[in-house]
Design a protein around this motif. Structure first.
Motif, PDB file in Angstrom:
ATOM      1  N   PRO A  57       0.826  -1.235   0.000  1.00  0.00           N
ATOM      2  CA  PRO A  57       0.000   0.000   0.000  1.00  0.00           C
ATOM      3  C   PRO A  57       0.850   1.272   0.000  1.00  0.00           C
ATOM      4  O   PRO A  57       0.512   2.236  -0.694  1.00  0.00           O
ATOM      5  CB  PRO A  57      -0.806  -0.111   1.302  1.00  0.00           C
ATOM      6  CG  PRO A  57      -0.791  -1.554   1.659  1.00  0.00           C
ATOM      7  CD  PRO A  57       0.474  -2.125   1.128  1.00  0.00           C
ATOM      8  N   ASP A  58       1.951   1.269   0.738  1.00  0.00           N
ATOM      9  CA  ASP A  58       2.805   2.474   0.758  1.00  0.00           C
ATOM     10  C   ASP A  58       3.452   2.715  -0.606  1.00  0.00           C
ATOM     11  O   ASP A  58       3.572   3.853  -1.059  1.00  0.00           O
ATOM     12  CB  ASP A  58       3.884   2.363   1.841  1.00  0.00           C
ATOM     13  CG  ASP A  58       3.312   2.625   3.226  1.00  0.00           C
ATOM     14  OD1 ASP A  58       2.144   3.070   3.293  1.00  0.00           O
ATOM     15  OD2 ASP A  58       4.019   2.367   4.219  1.00  0.00           O
ATOM     16  N   GLU A  60       2.213   1.788  -3.467  1.00  0.00           N
ATOM     17  CA  GLU A  60       1.156   2.245  -4.381  1.00  0.00           C
ATOM     18  C   GLU A  60       0.781   3.706  -4.141  1.00  0.00           C
ATOM     19  O   GLU A  60       0.493   4.444  -5.077  1.00  0.00           O
ATOM     20  CB  GLU A  60      -0.051   1.306  -4.299  1.00  0.00           C
ATOM     21  CG  GLU A  60       0.253   0.017  -5.074  1.00  0.00           C
ATOM     22  CD  GLU A  60      -0.728  -1.121  -4.856  1.00  0.00           C
ATOM     23  OE1 GLU A  60      -1.590  -1.019  -3.954  1.00  0.00           O
ATOM     24  OE2 GLU A  60      -0.609  -2.129  -5.594  1.00  0.00           O
ATOM     25  N   LYS A  61       0.843   4.116  -2.877  1.00  0.00           N
ATOM     26  CA  LYS A  61       0.593   5.530  -2.570  1.00  0.00           C
ATOM     27  C   LYS A  61       1.657   6.403  -3.216  1.00  0.00           C
ATOM     28  O   LYS A  61       1.378   7.473  -3.763  1.00  0.00           O
ATOM     29  CB  LYS A  61       0.623   5.744  -1.047  1.00  0.00           C
ATOM     30  CG  LYS A  61      -0.744   5.736  -0.421  1.00  0.00           C
ATOM     31  CD  LYS A  61      -0.656   6.092   1.053  1.00  0.00           C
ATOM     32  CE  LYS A  61      -1.361   5.059   1.890  1.00  0.00           C
ATOM     33  NZ  LYS A  61      -0.908   4.958   3.264  1.00  0.00           N
TER      34      LYS A  61
END
Ligand code: 5GP
Length: 186
Positions: A57-58, A60-61
């Motif tokens: 997730p990080d 992708e952020k």
């Protein structure tokens, strides 16, 4: 003298890692970029030195925020060159990316003044001999690497420079010349 972003690629077993290490050791104004990845650290790897280890997730952020000069997925994990790290370092020093062919082409597409260098083996036979000499890969893995090498070699004409690593010290001298002449360009 200007600071330059260099992207260096070449098939595995070609001696690229050794050459990059020699370049970094011999030049205090040259810094290696540290990539981000979502893969788990291997034994002995340090966060911030070998990679910046990020959760998916990080990562992708960071993609969404435009935080990568380039990124790609290998073996189910993301890998990318952090843009801020590169830009910040370039204010003071030249930066070297040791990166696969796709990554080098993407970096150049985004940052046009990236200087790309392809390290080529003297021949496929020699590369095969070196891969076998490492005793770290099975025959099947070696076959896979050779197929990959053929694919990577097909990109060589798109690079700004190609250096054949026949003799290590000669290849090193050529790379040093490329770096110095690119820095000296107005
Ligand atoms: P490893 O997991 O063995 O460290 O690396 C796996 C693959 O990811 C290698 O082919 C390596 O070249 C590639 N890689 C490492 N960092 C980056 C990066 O910042 N961008 C891209 N596109 N590939 C990378």
């Amino acid at each position: 003298m200007r600071n330059v972003l260099f992207a260096i690629s070449g098939p595995s077993g070609v001696g690229k890692g050794t050459l990059v290490k020699m370049l970094l050791d011999g030049d205090e104004n040259l810094v290696a970029s540290v990539s981000c990845t979502t893969r788990a650290p291997r034994a002995g790897e340090t966060d911030g030195k070998d990679y910046f280890f990020l959760s998916r997730p990080d990562f992708e952020k960071k993609i969404a925020a435009g935080g990568f000069l380039e990124y790609d997925e290998h073996f189910g994990n993301y890998y990318g060159t952090p843009l801020a790290f590169v830009e910040k370092t370039l204010q003071k020093k030249s930066v070297i990316l040791e990166i696969d062919v796709q990554g080098a082409m993407s970096a150049k597409a985004k940052k046009k003044d990236t200087v790309t260098v392809f390290i080529a083996p003297p021949s496929t036979e020699e590369l095969l001999r070196r891969l076998r000499g490492r005793h770290s890969e099975s025959d099947e893995q070696i076959a896979e690497r050779l197929a990959r090498e053929e694919y990577e070699l097909s990109f060589a004409p798109r690079y700004d420079y190609t250096v054949v690593n026949d003799d290590l010290s000669e290849a090193y001298a050529r790379l040093r010349l490329i770096i110095e002449s690119e820095r000296a360009k107005a």
